[in-house]
Design a protein around this motif. Sequence first.
Motif, PDB file in Angstrom:
ATOM      1  N   UNK A 127       0.821  -1.210   0.000  1.00  0.00           N
ATOM      2  CA  UNK A 127       0.000   0.000   0.000  1.00  0.00           C
ATOM      3  C   UNK A 127       0.859   1.266   0.000  1.00  0.00           C
ATOM      4  N   UNK A 128       2.087   1.176   0.533  1.00  0.00           N
ATOM      5  CA  UNK A 128       2.945   2.367   0.573  1.00  0.00           C
ATOM      6  C   UNK A 128       3.168   2.914  -0.829  1.00  0.00           C
ATOM      7  N   UNK A 129       3.449   2.031  -1.794  1.00  0.00           N
ATOM      8  CA  UNK A 129       3.761   2.549  -3.127  1.00  0.00           C
ATOM      9  C   UNK A 129       2.505   3.130  -3.789  1.00  0.00           C
ATOM     10  N   UNK A 130       1.351   2.569  -3.479  1.00  0.00           N
ATOM     11  CA  UNK A 130       0.104   3.157  -3.999  1.00  0.00           C
ATOM     12  C   UNK A 130      -0.038   4.591  -3.468  1.00  0.00           C
ATOM     13  N   UNK A 131       0.248   4.760  -2.174  1.00  0.00           N
ATOM     14  CA  UNK A 131       0.158   6.096  -1.574  1.00  0.00           C
ATOM     15  C   UNK A 131       1.159   7.057  -2.217  1.00  0.00           C
ATOM     16  N   UNK A 132       2.368   6.553  -2.454  1.00  0.00           N
ATOM     17  CA  UNK A 132       3.404   7.409  -3.043  1.00  0.00           C
ATOM     18  C   UNK A 132       3.033   7.876  -4.439  1.00  0.00           C
ATOM     19  N   UNK A 158      -3.500  -5.781  -4.637  1.00  0.00           N
ATOM     20  CA  UNK A 158      -3.684  -7.236  -4.534  1.00  0.00           C
ATOM     21  C   UNK A 158      -2.559  -7.887  -3.726  1.00  0.00           C
ATOM     22  N   UNK A 159      -1.357  -7.370  -3.850  1.00  0.00           N
ATOM     23  CA  UNK A 159      -0.253  -7.913  -3.052  1.00  0.00           C
ATOM     24  C   UNK A 159      -0.502  -7.675  -1.561  1.00  0.00           C
ATOM     25  N   UNK A 160      -1.114  -6.534  -1.261  1.00  0.00           N
ATOM     26  CA  UNK A 160      -1.503  -6.315   0.135  1.00  0.00           C
ATOM     27  C   UNK A 160      -2.504  -7.392   0.568  1.00  0.00           C
TER      28      UNK A 160
END
Length: 482
Positions: A127-132, A158-160
């Motif tokens: 989720x961090x990279x989605x936020x970034x 999906x990986x989350x």
Amino acid sequence: MNNMIEQVNYDELIPNNVDLSSDKRLQRALEQWHPRFKEWWLDMGPEGFQNAEVYLRTAVGVDRKGWAKFGYVKMPDYRWGILLAPKVEGRTIPFGAHKGEPAWQEVPGEYRAMLRRLIVIQGDTEPASVEQQRHLGATAPSLYDMRNLFQVNVEEGRHLWAMVYLLQKYFGRDGREEAEMLLQRRSGNADKPRILGAFNEETPDWLSFFMFTFFTDRDGKMQLHSLAQSGFDPLSRSCRFMLTEEAHHMFVGESGVGRVIQRTCEAMIEAGISDPHDVEKIRALGVIDLPTIQRRVNFHFSVTLDLFGAEVSTNAANAFNAGLKGRFRESKLQDDHQLMDETYGVLHCVDGSFVEKQEPALTALNGRLSDDYIRDCQAGINRWNKIIARIGVDYQIKLPHKAFSRQVGVFAGVHVSPVGEVLTQQAWRAREPEWLASSADGEFIRSLMQPVSNPGEYASWIAPPREGIDGQPGSFEYVQLA
Ligand SMILES: [Fe+2]
Ligand SMILES: [Fe+2]
């Protein structure tokens, strides 16, 4: 509380091959978590495009036919599935102290905390990279690129799910708490940051996004490879399937930077500019000069190397001994897979010069994985340099020395230039603007980030791709804006 949860047929909503409908406890845990995931997605996912119809690939099964179904979907309606690579009958633990024993189908009690930590750390990056990347839709250089960004985003989602499945299915109450925390932390937030440093950096523009998917998603690939070897079979199977998706993220990064480089070189040749350092003239063409691209390489490479952790680490040794986290392509390596008496050469900086010291191979596992990573990066860089050479510009992109600009591990605190000279702190600081992107670089790049949203059109600073996604033509409307 319960009556507020909408009734959902989870077996239909969530593509899965884990027999979800037969596990009531897991289904209840997911019913609690799913609405909060959706809140998180709406709150922290792609900003401004939640109603757009995006031509996305959805995995509904793990076989050839099932894993890549293409079609238009609104991202909040994406069917995030729980998919594991097929079970290998008779699989044994491939390395460590338990090598040769049957792979674990349940959490091994003595390693419970270590295993949970590995899953949480991996899960937190997703989720961090989605936020970034959440602001990037607004400046996409084409609908094709916008669609690729969103594809990466939903797959990180999906990986989350994949990691949350493991936490909820195998770790009881504390697994559920960890799953909740994965939705609470926020990239770059001072009070509740994401766990790893590089995942709290900004991704301010599209060059940064392509560099991130090339360098930082590639760290993800290395970590997934190591975890795919795990003696804990459900983790191994989860990661093996995630790797099929990760290949697309590698493609987005490598081809993205490659297309930027291509456009710059073509524009230089068209304008009769042969000196790659003639920055002002090159920027006036509306493309990104190669030295600026090199500085971005330096930044993303060094920040990502820090993600591997200290080169010499007892944690890494423990995770290997326990059979939880192996090496890159462990099963292809020709040794005893226990490494009790083996050594591995780790570079250190001693009194201003580099020396390779033989370390116990077990404690040097992070160093080894980062060396494997560097080789993998170099192969992609070589392909970029072929583009430059083919177009006829005299320049080469280079990976910086691995001791350059490090905050973690044996090189933290030493000051090393990209070519590997050891410097005083003062001398290093004086030359930093040459090596790491300055704020002026950032402003220039941001000035180019004008959205292009007509099908088949591309921004000035990036070449069109050689082919479309899913065999679609160049003029295909990859995103139907709401
Ligand atoms: Fe991922
Ligand atoms: Fe990824």
